[in-house]
Motif scaffolding. Sequence first.
Motif, PDB file in Angstrom:
ATOM      1  N   MET A   1       0.811  -0.919  -0.230  1.00  0.00           N
ATOM      2  CA  MET A   1      -0.208   0.107   0.472  1.00  0.00           C
ATOM      3  C   MET A   1       0.355   0.852  -0.500  1.00  0.00           C
ATOM      4  O   MET A   1       1.464   1.529   0.943  1.00  0.00           O
ATOM      5  N   ARG A   2       0.804   2.169  -1.084  1.00  0.00           N
ATOM      6  CA  ARG A   2       1.536   3.475  -1.286  1.00  0.00           C
ATOM      7  C   ARG A   2       0.677   4.320  -0.601  1.00  0.00           C
ATOM      8  O   ARG A   2      -0.531   4.919  -0.643  1.00  0.00           O
ATOM      9  N   VAL A   3       1.431   5.039   0.008  1.00  0.00           N
ATOM     10  CA  VAL A   3       0.580   6.476   0.675  1.00  0.00           C
ATOM     11  C   VAL A   3       1.069   7.648  -0.220  1.00  0.00           C
ATOM     12  O   VAL A   3       2.115   7.675  -0.718  1.00  0.00           O
ATOM     13  N   TRP A   4      -0.642   8.339  -0.150  1.00  0.00           N
ATOM     14  CA  TRP A   4      -0.325   9.554  -0.789  1.00  0.00           C
ATOM     15  C   TRP A   4      -0.220  11.142  -0.413  1.00  0.00           C
ATOM     16  O   TRP A   4      -0.981  10.881   1.086  1.00  0.00           O
ATOM     17  N   PHE A   5       0.299  11.989  -0.555  1.00  0.00           N
ATOM     18  CA  PHE A   5       0.281  13.099   0.115  1.00  0.00           C
ATOM     19  C   PHE A   5      -0.883  14.296  -0.944  1.00  0.00           C
ATOM     20  O   PHE A   5       0.066  14.379  -1.799  1.00  0.00           O
ATOM     21  N   ILE A   6      -1.419  14.548  -0.993  1.00  0.00           N
ATOM     22  CA  ILE A   6      -2.447  15.521  -2.007  1.00  0.00           C
ATOM     23  C   ILE A   6      -2.622  16.590  -1.616  1.00  0.00           C
ATOM     24  O   ILE A   6      -3.751  16.720  -0.696  1.00  0.00           O
ATOM     25  N   THR A   7      -1.982  17.509  -2.285  1.00  0.00           N
ATOM     26  CA  THR A   7      -2.904  18.950  -1.515  1.00  0.00           C
ATOM     27  C   THR A   7      -3.206  19.798  -3.082  1.00  0.00           C
ATOM     28  O   THR A   7      -3.842  19.062  -4.146  1.00  0.00           O
ATOM     29  N   GLY A   8      -4.692  20.716  -1.974  1.00  0.00           N
ATOM     30  CA  GLY A   8      -6.051  20.842  -2.734  1.00  0.00           C
ATOM     31  C   GLY A   8      -6.647  19.911  -3.554  1.00  0.00           C
ATOM     32  O   GLY A   8      -7.379  19.815  -4.227  1.00  0.00           O
ATOM     33  N   ALA A   9      -6.822  19.139  -2.272  1.00  0.00           N
ATOM     34  CA  ALA A   9      -7.831  17.973  -2.688  1.00  0.00           C
ATOM     35  C   ALA A   9      -9.563  17.818  -1.924  1.00  0.00           C
ATOM     36  O   ALA A   9     -10.173  17.041  -2.307  1.00  0.00           O
ATOM     37  N   SER A  10     -10.025  19.162  -2.544  1.00  0.00           N
ATOM     38  CA  SER A  10     -10.801  19.807  -2.105  1.00  0.00           C
ATOM     39  C   SER A  10     -12.225  19.274  -3.100  1.00  0.00           C
ATOM     40  O   SER A  10     -12.650  18.935  -3.316  1.00  0.00           O
ATOM     41  N   ARG A  11     -11.343  19.378  -3.891  1.00  0.00           N
ATOM     42  CA  ARG A  11     -12.224  19.238  -5.702  1.00  0.00           C
ATOM     43  C   ARG A  11     -11.012  19.127  -6.448  1.00  0.00           C
ATOM     44  O   ARG A  11      -9.653  19.348  -6.648  1.00  0.00           O
ATOM     45  N   ALA A  23      -9.367   4.088  -4.558  1.00  0.00           N
ATOM     46  CA  ALA A  23     -10.152   2.163  -5.489  1.00  0.00           C
ATOM     47  C   ALA A  23      -8.798   1.599  -5.937  1.00  0.00           C
ATOM     48  O   ALA A  23      -8.896   0.290  -6.089  1.00  0.00           O
ATOM     49  N   ALA A  24      -7.280   1.970  -5.772  1.00  0.00           N
ATOM     50  CA  ALA A  24      -5.835   1.235  -6.092  1.00  0.00           C
ATOM     51  C   ALA A  24      -6.177   0.220  -4.829  1.00  0.00           C
ATOM     52  O   ALA A  24      -5.160   0.051  -5.069  1.00  0.00           O
ATOM     53  N   GLY A  25      -6.782   0.467  -3.921  1.00  0.00           N
ATOM     54  CA  GLY A  25      -5.539   0.011  -2.637  1.00  0.00           C
ATOM     55  C   GLY A  25      -4.470   0.617  -2.050  1.00  0.00           C
ATOM     56  O   GLY A  25      -4.163   0.109  -0.666  1.00  0.00           O
ATOM     57  N   ASP A  26      -4.434   2.159  -2.117  1.00  0.00           N
ATOM     58  CA  ASP A  26      -3.396   2.931  -1.403  1.00  0.00           C
ATOM     59  C   ASP A  26      -4.243   3.970  -0.799  1.00  0.00           C
ATOM     60  O   ASP A  26      -5.327   3.567  -0.674  1.00  0.00           O
ATOM     61  N   ALA A  27      -2.950   3.976   0.408  1.00  0.00           N
ATOM     62  CA  ALA A  27      -3.723   5.342   1.412  1.00  0.00           C
ATOM     63  C   ALA A  27      -4.003   6.995   0.650  1.00  0.00           C
ATOM     64  O   ALA A  27      -2.492   7.014   0.384  1.00  0.00           O
ATOM     65  N   VAL A  28      -4.122   7.442   1.292  1.00  0.00           N
ATOM     66  CA  VAL A  28      -3.959   8.723   0.963  1.00  0.00           C
ATOM     67  C   VAL A  28      -4.564   9.910   2.184  1.00  0.00           C
ATOM     68  O   VAL A  28      -5.173   9.673   2.799  1.00  0.00           O
ATOM     69  N   VAL A  29      -3.119  10.607   2.901  1.00  0.00           N
ATOM     70  CA  VAL A  29      -3.398  12.191   3.402  1.00  0.00           C
ATOM     71  C   VAL A  29      -3.554  13.270   2.377  1.00  0.00           C
ATOM     72  O   VAL A  29      -3.172  13.519   1.472  1.00  0.00           O
ATOM     73  N   ALA A  30      -4.903  13.010   2.385  1.00  0.00           N
ATOM     74  CA  ALA A  30      -5.830  14.691   1.484  1.00  0.00           C
ATOM     75  C   ALA A  30      -5.886  15.736   2.127  1.00  0.00           C
ATOM     76  O   ALA A  30      -6.355  15.783   2.847  1.00  0.00           O
ATOM     77  N   THR A  31      -5.231  16.649   1.464  1.00  0.00           N
ATOM     78  CA  THR A  31      -4.912  17.956   2.497  1.00  0.00           C
ATOM     79  C   THR A  31      -5.524  18.930   1.844  1.00  0.00           C
ATOM     80  O   THR A  31      -5.940  19.082   0.350  1.00  0.00           O
ATOM     81  N   ALA A  32      -6.526  19.980   2.505  1.00  0.00           N
ATOM     82  CA  ALA A  32      -7.300  21.415   1.739  1.00  0.00           C
ATOM     83  C   ALA A  32      -7.389  22.327   3.230  1.00  0.00           C
ATOM     84  O   ALA A  32      -7.611  21.703   4.001  1.00  0.00           O
ATOM     85  N   ARG A  33      -7.992  23.553   3.153  1.00  0.00           N
ATOM     86  CA  ARG A  33      -8.023  24.246   3.194  1.00  0.00           C
ATOM     87  C   ARG A  33      -8.936  23.751   4.329  1.00  0.00           C
ATOM     88  O   ARG A  33      -9.292  23.922   5.678  1.00  0.00           O
TER      89      ARG A  33
END
Length: 283
Positions: A1-11, A23-33
């Motif tokens: 399982m890979r870990v993503w860190f995505i900025t501006g992830a609210s839209r 959906a690919a089975g990875d983990a996501v750190v989704a950041t937004a204001r």
Amino acid sequence: MRVWFITGASRGFGVLMTKEALAAGDAVVATARNPEAVVSAVGDHPNLLSVALDVTDEAQARQAAGAAVDRFGRIDILVNNAGYGLLGAVEEAGAEEIERMYATNVFGLLKVTRAVLPQMRKQRSGHVLNISSIGGYTGYPGWGVYCSTKFAVEGLSESLAIELEPFGINVTVVEPGFFRTDFLADNSLAISPATIPDYVGTPAGNMRDFAAAANHAQPGNPAKFAAGMLALVNSAKPPLRMPFGSDTVAVLETKNAHVAKELDEWRTLALSTDFEKETVSPH
């Protein structure tokens, strides 16, 4: 399982990439204001961590990176996606709106990248993806200030790729063309309020009308972009530069041909400014 860190992830792209990675089975750190907006758009998921992050706040960027490592133990993929556009001739743009754009599109990207890189260097692995634009490879009238921020992202990415290669970290600068997102809507696009009459009817002035008409009529499919990003990170040898969209491919080919032609025409003058080579006479 890979870990993503995505900025501006609210839209926009951010939400779609988050969904694709989960959906690919990875983990996501989704950041937004507003992290609640991420959960509202994506839904609850055991591999999702929604974190508050204003990319212009360096301390908050470090806190977000720390939260990612505390939760998942690593960060494998950083997607610097947060950013917005500014429409108007370069002369029409005010100092405050220019500085505000650079604070997000350039300095914000740097702050987040500096917060995440210590973890990637520790791992001796990772992939940094910096979202640029078709306007990061060629300038457009009416988009000069915005394009300049993306040109900065391109230069930073090229240098980072060389600097981080010894640590097993890949860097890709991503160049989307015009995709059917809200980028041309007022929640993603600032328009310089000052207008100079001389620009009416010129390419810069006409771009204001074009942008309004093109909103939600762009040729690119955002869902296909998100799937393409997953294919990109799955590559064993990802590229330094990844254009997305037929319009971007056409622009790259046209500019490359123009640069080659212009260089050929001016090669003699370009080469004429070196010191003369000294000749060593035989003894």
